[in-house]
Motif scaffolding. Structure first.
Motif, PDB file in Angstrom:
ATOM      1  N   UNK A 114      27.490  -9.407  52.249  1.00 28.21           N
ATOM      2  CA  UNK A 114      27.526  -8.510  51.092  1.00 28.21           C
ATOM      3  C   UNK A 114      26.251  -7.670  50.993  1.00 28.21           C
ATOM      4  N   UNK A 115      25.129  -8.279  51.332  1.00 22.75           N
ATOM      5  CA  UNK A 115      23.863  -7.564  51.152  1.00 22.75           C
ATOM      6  C   UNK A 115      23.287  -7.050  52.474  1.00 22.75           C
ATOM      7  N   UNK A 116      22.928  -7.960  53.374  1.00 20.36           N
ATOM      8  CA  UNK A 116      22.205  -7.538  54.583  1.00 20.36           C
ATOM      9  C   UNK A 116      23.068  -6.646  55.471  1.00 20.36           C
ATOM     10  N   UNK A 117      24.268  -7.100  55.800  1.00 16.69           N
ATOM     11  CA  UNK A 117      25.145  -6.297  56.675  1.00 16.69           C
ATOM     12  C   UNK A 117      25.484  -4.942  56.063  1.00 16.69           C
ATOM     13  N   UNK A 118      25.752  -4.977  54.772  1.00 20.15           N
ATOM     14  CA  UNK A 118      26.096  -3.722  54.088  1.00 20.15           C
ATOM     15  C   UNK A 118      24.929  -2.732  54.149  1.00 20.15           C
ATOM     16  N   UNK A 119      23.726  -3.239  53.948  1.00 18.20           N
ATOM     17  CA  UNK A 119      22.546  -2.367  54.019  1.00 18.20           C
ATOM     18  C   UNK A 119      22.371  -1.803  55.424  1.00 18.20           C
ATOM     19  N   UNK A 120      22.521  -2.676  56.423  1.00 11.46           N
ATOM     20  CA  UNK A 120      22.374  -2.229  57.815  1.00 11.46           C
ATOM     21  C   UNK A 120      23.424  -1.177  58.166  1.00 11.46           C
ATOM     22  N   UNK A 121      24.615  -1.363  57.670  1.00  8.96           N
ATOM     23  CA  UNK A 121      25.697  -0.428  57.962  1.00  8.96           C
ATOM     24  C   UNK A 121      25.442   0.934  57.319  1.00  8.96           C
ATOM     25  N   UNK A 122      24.905   0.948  56.121  1.00  9.75           N
ATOM     26  CA  UNK A 122      24.715   2.199  55.387  1.00  9.75           C
ATOM     27  C   UNK A 122      23.568   3.052  55.919  1.00  9.75           C
ATOM     28  N   UNK A 123      22.735   2.495  56.744  1.00 11.77           N
ATOM     29  CA  UNK A 123      21.655   3.313  57.343  1.00 11.77           C
ATOM     30  C   UNK A 123      22.226   4.416  58.238  1.00 11.77           C
ATOM     31  N   UNK A 124      23.478   4.241  58.687  1.00 16.89           N
ATOM     32  CA  UNK A 124      24.096   5.253  59.563  1.00 16.89           C
ATOM     33  C   UNK A 124      24.419   6.534  58.788  1.00 16.89           C
ATOM     34  N   UNK A 125      24.592   6.405  57.476  1.00 16.97           N
ATOM     35  CA  UNK A 125      25.105   7.523  56.692  1.00 16.97           C
ATOM     36  C   UNK A 125      24.053   8.205  55.819  1.00 16.97           C
ATOM     37  N   UNK A 126      22.911   7.558  55.651  1.00 12.57           N
ATOM     38  CA  UNK A 126      21.911   8.090  54.725  1.00 12.57           C
ATOM     39  C   UNK A 126      20.612   8.446  55.434  1.00 12.57           C
ATOM     40  N   UNK A 127      19.937   9.470  54.916  1.00  6.37           N
ATOM     41  CA  UNK A 127      18.546   9.712  55.310  1.00  6.37           C
ATOM     42  C   UNK A 127      17.678   8.646  54.639  1.00  6.37           C
ATOM     43  N   UNK A 128      16.420   8.579  54.997  1.00  5.71           N
ATOM     44  CA  UNK A 128      15.514   7.590  54.403  1.00  5.71           C
ATOM     45  C   UNK A 128      15.456   7.754  52.888  1.00  5.71           C
ATOM     46  N   UNK A 129      15.329   8.994  52.426  1.00  4.86           N
ATOM     47  CA  UNK A 129      15.246   9.262  50.989  1.00  4.86           C
ATOM     48  C   UNK A 129      16.546   8.859  50.290  1.00  4.86           C
ATOM     49  N   UNK A 130      17.675   9.231  50.873  1.00  6.02           N
ATOM     50  CA  UNK A 130      18.979   8.889  50.288  1.00  6.02           C
ATOM     51  C   UNK A 130      19.191   7.378  50.280  1.00  6.02           C
ATOM     52  N   UNK A 131      18.723   6.720  51.331  1.00  6.10           N
ATOM     53  CA  UNK A 131      18.880   5.268  51.409  1.00  6.10           C
ATOM     54  C   UNK A 131      18.072   4.585  50.298  1.00  6.10           C
ATOM     55  N   UNK A 132      16.883   5.093  50.023  1.00  7.88           N
ATOM     56  CA  UNK A 132      16.059   4.507  48.950  1.00  7.88           C
ATOM     57  C   UNK A 132      16.730   4.701  47.589  1.00  7.88           C
ATOM     58  N   UNK A 133      17.341   5.869  47.388  1.00 10.16           N
ATOM     59  CA  UNK A 133      18.089   6.085  46.148  1.00 10.16           C
ATOM     60  C   UNK A 133      19.275   5.116  46.055  1.00 10.16           C
ATOM     61  N   UNK A 134      19.921   4.888  47.189  1.00 11.58           N
ATOM     62  CA  UNK A 134      21.038   3.938  47.252  1.00 11.58           C
ATOM     63  C   UNK A 134      20.556   2.522  46.886  1.00 11.58           C
ATOM     64  N   UNK A 135      19.394   2.123  47.395  1.00  9.11           N
ATOM     65  CA  UNK A 135      18.834   0.800  47.073  1.00  9.11           C
ATOM     66  C   UNK A 135      18.542   0.675  45.583  1.00  9.11           C
TER      67      UNK A 135
END
Length: 762
Positions: free
Chosen positions: A568-589
């Motif tokens: 739910x947490x680790x895999x999902x985070x790893x998977x979402x790195x494919x779709x987001x820039x660093x800035x977008x990923x931080x907003x997602x977090x």
């Protein structure tokens, strides 16, 4: 305006920002009559981002007051000479073209100038700006030097000779020569960002270095030759990597004679009609020389230079601040109308505090016997030097000039007080002659007295807006921790550093793990954070599991024992790195873990962190580059939150420009023994290399003058600290007589010498 040049000699609390803001609007009014879009033609230059924001806020507030026709607005309208309609027009222009409002720090302005001249100066314009020099770049520069030496016998012999001398003179260099050289290069680059003489002489040596290799070089030339060589090699690497270190652009501008490109500057930046400079005493020589061609052209066209400064508040000379630029302006532009206005009214403090400062520093300035006694001890100690009088004469003149306008006239009618508290060191501790125990005793007494003062203020309901001002960041941490343990709400200036925020530490740990999913330390740090309730429990179970003798790693343990959590947490985070820039990923977090709701007290850190990532993303850096950048990241503290109830604990440097109802000042300033930076001394247009005892008489004069500059800055620090108080100033002074190393407590000794003169006047 009747004069092209206006200089405000602005003592503490004298309304300097008000005057500069008024003058800015007067310039706008004059330009408004001729054209629209004129805000971009006036540059207001400040020392800090906070000061730039304060001036913008003040200007916009003044215009709003005039538009609304308030009592204050009517007064401002008359003083500036603008109607509500003109004020509305200017406000509209500011809001429609906010980027044209040219109020920025001096380094930011010079960077804009440097980029605008990129083509004319033959430099790249798409460089990355870094606040630090990565060690791998320094290593590349050292390797480059070594490769060049292998092709040049004389050059190789020079390096061999130099290394042998280093080994001979300093045994410790043998142990770690690589790291010594790396630190040496960092020191060189730090010095060339503010010391014009050093930068100039390195460039001269760089041009003639290889011509002189065949001759036997004296040690001074070898030393400077090495500095210039390292500088040139590292600059080549930085250029190749498209990197610019903060502040280097002012050295490039200063040495490029860019004044012939001024017409192109106006084409690119707009026609310049006026420059306003705040905190001129903190401007360094390279900044001033880089600005000078523009200012000279401005004045020659009958335009305006308005500046404010105060030599008494010059507390950044250790990084190049040059208060004598104030005097230099008068001399260089003596053929033009100059208006010098002394702001001698104090709008900040109670009369008792103003009179205390007047008396304290007037005694230091005017009493020749007292001044000589203090300066001889500060500068020479027990040293015997044949040219002592020559040094003292120069220093006396500097004090007389710096504190020339010391007397202020208080405008406030409310009562205040200055309380001095002397701390006695018990004889049994003195007799042990253990300096560590003495220091610890002084620290404990200081804490006890601070606690007494705070409890007294609390009883009298006067605790609001209290600050404790200290010399060093470690004191901020120590006193803050103590007061928190005593139940007080505290904001320490060191708390305002991003890297000390638990929230940001946790975010970085998570980013590190996502970037490299084998990093168990990063995963452990993330699990121990407050992001997820299950995290700490998982970590606790893993520690218990390890005690059973298992070799299972933390990653394997979470995957096997908590598969739901991992998916739910680790895999999902790893998977979402494919779709987001660093800035977008931080907003997602932030959204996923609801960080804005659960960490309200750290929102300032969070938003600042996001702005840094966004800025980094514009430079097209990837995750790994950002994490590497973050390891070396450093910048000014965030602005102190406006929480009147919390006690502020901060350094005097970070308190500059601020004010507080109550100021507590422990004078436990333990000063280190003076040593010239990089063993380089400048005096009388010459350079001297070595320790004090190795220098010629002229070199020693320069050495003592450098030391004097540092010691006089202590007096300026005192002035800045004393003048932060609005109502109450508490000064805590340890009595250091009879201590074996009392010479390190220089400020208590100065205070004790001046104290009788204060008593005599009361």
């Amino acid at each position: 305006m009747s004069a092209n040049i206006i200089i405000y000699n602005a003592s503490a609390g004298s309304g300097k920002t008000y005057q500069l803001s008024i003058n800015y609007l007067k310039l706008l009014k004059e330009l408004q009559q001729n054209s629209f879009g004129i805000t971009k033609n006036i540059f207001a230059i400040t020392f800090t981002n906070k000061a730039a924001f304060e001036m913008k806020e003040r200007i916009i507030t003044f215009l709003k007051e005039i538009c609304k026709g308030t009592q204050k607005g009517k007064y401002l309208s008359e003083e500036i000479g603008i109607s509500s309609q003109i004020a509305e027009n200017i406000l509209q222009e500011i809001f429609l073209n906010y980027d044209n409002l040219q109020i920025k720090t001096i380094d930011s302005f010079l960077l804009t100038l440097y980029k605008a001249l990129a083509y004319e100066l033959g430099i790249i314009s798409d460089f990355q700006i870094k606040s630090y020099i990565e060690e791998n770049l320094i290593e590349k520069a050292l390797n480059k030097i070594f490769e060049e030496a292998k092709k040049n016998k004389e050059f190789f012999n020079f390096l061999e000779n130099l290394v042998n001398r280093l080994f001979y003179k300093e045994e410790k260099v043998k142990i770690d020569i690589k790291n010594k050289l790396i630190e040496f290069v960092k020191d060189i680059f730090q010095k060339i960002t503010y010391k014009k003489e050093f930068s100039s002489i390195l460039n001269i040596y760089e041009q003639n270095f290889f011509k002189n290799l065949e001759k036997e070089m004296e040690e001074k030339k070898m030393y400077i030759g090495l500095c210039s060589l390292l500088k040139k090699s590292l600059e080549d690497i930085l250029e190749k990597e498209k990197i610019m270190i903060i502040g280097l652009w002012k050295e490039k501008l200063c040495l490029s004679f860019y004044d012939k490109f001024i017409p192109w500057i106006y084409v690119k930046l707009g026609n310049l009609e006026g420059i306003i400079i705040d905190e001129l005493q903190d401007t360094d020589r390279l900044q001033w020389e880089a600005l000078y061609p523009l200012i000279e052209d401005l004045i020659s066209r009958n335009k305006f230079l308005i500046c404010a400064g105060d030599p008494k508040q010059s507390i950044f000379q250790w990084r190049g601040g040059d208060p004598f630029i104030l005097e230099e302006i008068k001399q260089r532009f003596s053929d033009y109308p100059i208006k010098i206005e002394i702001l001698d009214k104090n709008y900040r403090s109670a009369p008792e505090i103003v009179y205390f400062n007047n008396s304290f520093f007037f005694a230091l300035k005017e009493n020749e016997k007292l001044k000589r006694e203090i300066l001889e001890e500060l500068i020479f100690g027990k040293d015997k030097f044949e040219e002592k009088e020559k040094v003292l004469e120069l220093v006396f003149n500097e004090i007389k000039w710096g504190f020339e306008n010391i007397i202020q006239y208080p405008l406030n009618k409310f009562q205040g007080k200055v309380i001095d508290k002397w701390l006695l060191i018990p004889e049994e501790i003195k007799n042990k002659k253990l300096f560590i125990e003495i220091k610890e005793n002084i620290k404990e007494q200081i804490k006890k007295e601070i606690l007494n003062i705070l409890k007294d203020l609390e009883r009298n309901q006067k605790l609001e807006d209290t600050a404790i001002l200290v010399r060093k960041n470690e004191e901020v941490n120590e006193i803050s921790s103590f007061l928190i343990s005593e139940g007080f709400k505290v904001i320490g200036s060191s708390f305002l550093r991003l890297k000390e925020s638990p929230l940001i530490i946790s975010l970085i740990s998570l980013l590190k793990f996502i970037n490299y999913s084998e990093d168990e330390i990063a995963l452990a740090s993330f699990l121990s954070s407050n992001f997820l309730k299950e995290g700490k429990e998982i970590l606790k179970k893993f520690i218990e599991f390890k005690f059973t003798g298992s070799n299972l790693s933390l990653i394997e343990f979470v995957k096997n024992e908590y598969p739901y959590f991992w998916n739910i947490y680790i895999n999902e985070l790893l998977e979402n790195t494919k779709y987001f820039s660093l800035y977008e990923f931080c907003q997602y977090l932030i959204k996923k873990f609801q960080l804005e709701k659960t960490n309200k007290e750290e929102l300032a850190y969070l938003y600042k962190f996001l702005s840094i990532i966004l800025d980094f993303s514009f430079k097209e850096g990837d995750w790994e580059e950002f994490l590497e950048y973050w390891e070396k990241y450093s910048e000014d503290e965030l602005e102190m939150p406006k929480d009147k109830e919390a006690i502020k604990v901060m350094t005097i440097h970070s308190a500059k420009g601020l004010e507080f109802k109550n100021v507590i000042l422990p004078l436990t300033w333990e000063e280190k023994f003076f040593a010239s930076n990089l063993k380089v001394v400048f005096y009388n247009n010459s350079i001297y290399i070595g320790k004090k005892e190795e220098l010629s008489t002229e070199g020693k004069i320069g050495w003592y003058l450098e030391k004097a500059k540092k010691k006089l800055e202590l007096l300026n620090l005192l002035y800045v600290a004393f003048t932060r108080a609005i109502e109450n100033l508490y000064i805590l002074i340890p009595k250091t007589e009879g201590l074996q190393k009392a010479s390190q407590f220089e400020i208590p000794k100065i205070f004790k010498k001046i104290y009788p003169f204060l008593k005599a006047q009361n």
